[in-house]
Enzyme design. Sequence first.
Site, PDB file in Angstrom:
ATOM      1  N   ASN A  66     -15.522   3.026  -0.666  1.00 43.96           N
ATOM      2  CA  ASN A  66     -14.526   3.948  -0.161  1.00 43.96           C
ATOM      3  C   ASN A  66     -13.179   3.729  -0.848  1.00 43.96           C
ATOM      4  OD1 ASN A  66     -16.245   5.113   1.885  1.00 43.96           O
ATOM      5  ND2 ASN A  66     -15.996   3.210   3.043  1.00 43.96           N
ATOM      6  N   CYS A  75     -23.732   8.171   1.280  1.00 46.58           N
ATOM      7  CA  CYS A  75     -22.870   9.352   1.232  1.00 46.58           C
ATOM      8  C   CYS A  75     -23.734  10.524   0.802  1.00 46.58           C
ATOM      9  CB  CYS A  75     -21.711   9.165   0.261  1.00 46.58           C
ATOM     10  SG  CYS A  75     -20.740  10.674   0.018  1.00 46.58           S
ATOM     11  N   GLY A  76     -23.901  11.500   1.688  1.00 47.73           N
ATOM     12  CA  GLY A  76     -24.761  12.637   1.383  1.00 47.73           C
ATOM     13  C   GLY A  76     -24.252  13.470   0.226  1.00 47.73           C
ATOM     14  N   ASN A 165     -25.436   5.133   7.889  1.00 51.45           N
ATOM     15  CA  ASN A 165     -24.086   4.681   8.201  1.00 51.45           C
ATOM     16  C   ASN A 165     -23.708   5.240   9.570  1.00 51.45           C
ATOM     17  OD1 ASN A 165     -23.902   7.335   7.394  1.00 51.45           O
ATOM     18  ND2 ASN A 165     -22.207   7.044   6.000  1.00 51.45           N
ATOM     19  N   HIS A 167     -21.957   7.041  12.833  1.00 53.41           N
ATOM     20  CA  HIS A 167     -21.191   8.258  13.121  1.00 53.41           C
ATOM     21  C   HIS A 167     -20.967   8.395  14.610  1.00 53.41           C
ATOM     22  CE1 HIS A 167     -21.353   9.987   9.059  1.00 53.41           C
ATOM     23  NE2 HIS A 167     -22.515   9.347   8.991  1.00 53.41           N
ATOM     24  N   GLU A 216     -13.339   9.907   7.834  1.00 56.42           N
ATOM     25  CA  GLU A 216     -14.317   8.986   7.250  1.00 56.42           C
ATOM     26  C   GLU A 216     -13.807   7.550   7.263  1.00 56.42           C
ATOM     27  OE1 GLU A 216     -17.005   9.739   4.100  1.00 56.42           O
ATOM     28  OE2 GLU A 216     -16.233  11.761   3.778  1.00 56.42           O
ATOM     29  N   CYS A 225     -18.482  15.781   4.474  1.00 54.97           N
ATOM     30  CA  CYS A 225     -19.236  14.528   4.635  1.00 54.97           C
ATOM     31  C   CYS A 225     -20.688  14.898   4.914  1.00 54.97           C
ATOM     32  CB  CYS A 225     -18.653  13.691   5.768  1.00 54.97           C
ATOM     33  SG  CYS A 225     -19.560  12.162   6.088  1.00 54.97           S
ATOM     34  N   GLY A 228     -22.163  12.886   7.722  1.00 58.04           N
ATOM     35  CA  GLY A 228     -21.522  13.335   8.948  1.00 58.04           C
ATOM     36  C   GLY A 228     -22.062  14.671   9.421  1.00 58.04           C
TER      37      GLY A 228
END
Length: 290
Positions: A66, A75-76, A165, A167, A216, A225, A228
């Site tokens: 990050n 990370c999509g 990750n 959420h 994020e 995201c 997300g």
Amino acid sequence: MKNLQFIKMHGLGNDYVYLDCIGGTMPKDPVSLARKVSHRNFGVGSDGLVLILPSEEADLAMRIWNADGSEAEMCGNATRCVGKYAYEHGLVKKETITLSTKGGIKVLVLDLDKQGKVRSVRVDMGKPRLKPSEIPLTLDADQAVGEELSASGQSWQFTAVSMGNPHCVIFVPEVEDLPLSQIGPPIEKHQLFPERTNVEFVKVLGPQRLRMRVWERGSGETMACGTGASATAVAAVLCGLAQKGTPITIVLNGGELEIEWALDDHVYMTGPATEVFTGQLTEEFLAEEE
């Protein structure tokens, strides 16, 4: 250190600096480098740094840091960008690619136009993790659906989902005027989430259509995201706001993603990826002290 070649790419405005490490070497200090290249004034400007790496278990591997230097599991949007880059630059010459991430192996299916360019990428994001211990979340329950947390003097009902990750998805009547820079950090760092969390604020626009803004973990508010959006779709189904097995459109600051929590229990994300420019990080820049 010699000049370092980089690629700037984005998925719906969620932008990263990418380093192709397949034929080269991994930078010695990716944490420091992520902070430097991400700076919008003194660096390239991005939400973080992504390394494209060889893999023994998949076609390629990806690691992501990050903007604050913390490493993310997944990370999509970055997975779609890696798929596009890998195909168009000849790293992988097939339309289905396996990608190893710290959030597991992802399967990318490329949609090509008539010129052989990648138009969009459909990513099998895997099964959502809903047990608090898998997110992780310090809550004594089978799942966290409509639970309550307090932060900065406000109470929020949230649903917790991991897509590799963590959420924290919060459904609200309106999202456009929310001061994410104020309310995002205390939720991101809430004691319920021992590894911090990404925070999604979501408004239901209609059947299978949601508006989402995201804070994020480690980067702040971003344009989009992918994990997300995937977590939001799962949370919407769990909360009875959308239907499983039917695509859901997630409207983000940077555009729209199609997410389906399919009947096989996997989440599928479909969206674009864009290569913006290539360049070189100079020896002078790389040698600068933070």
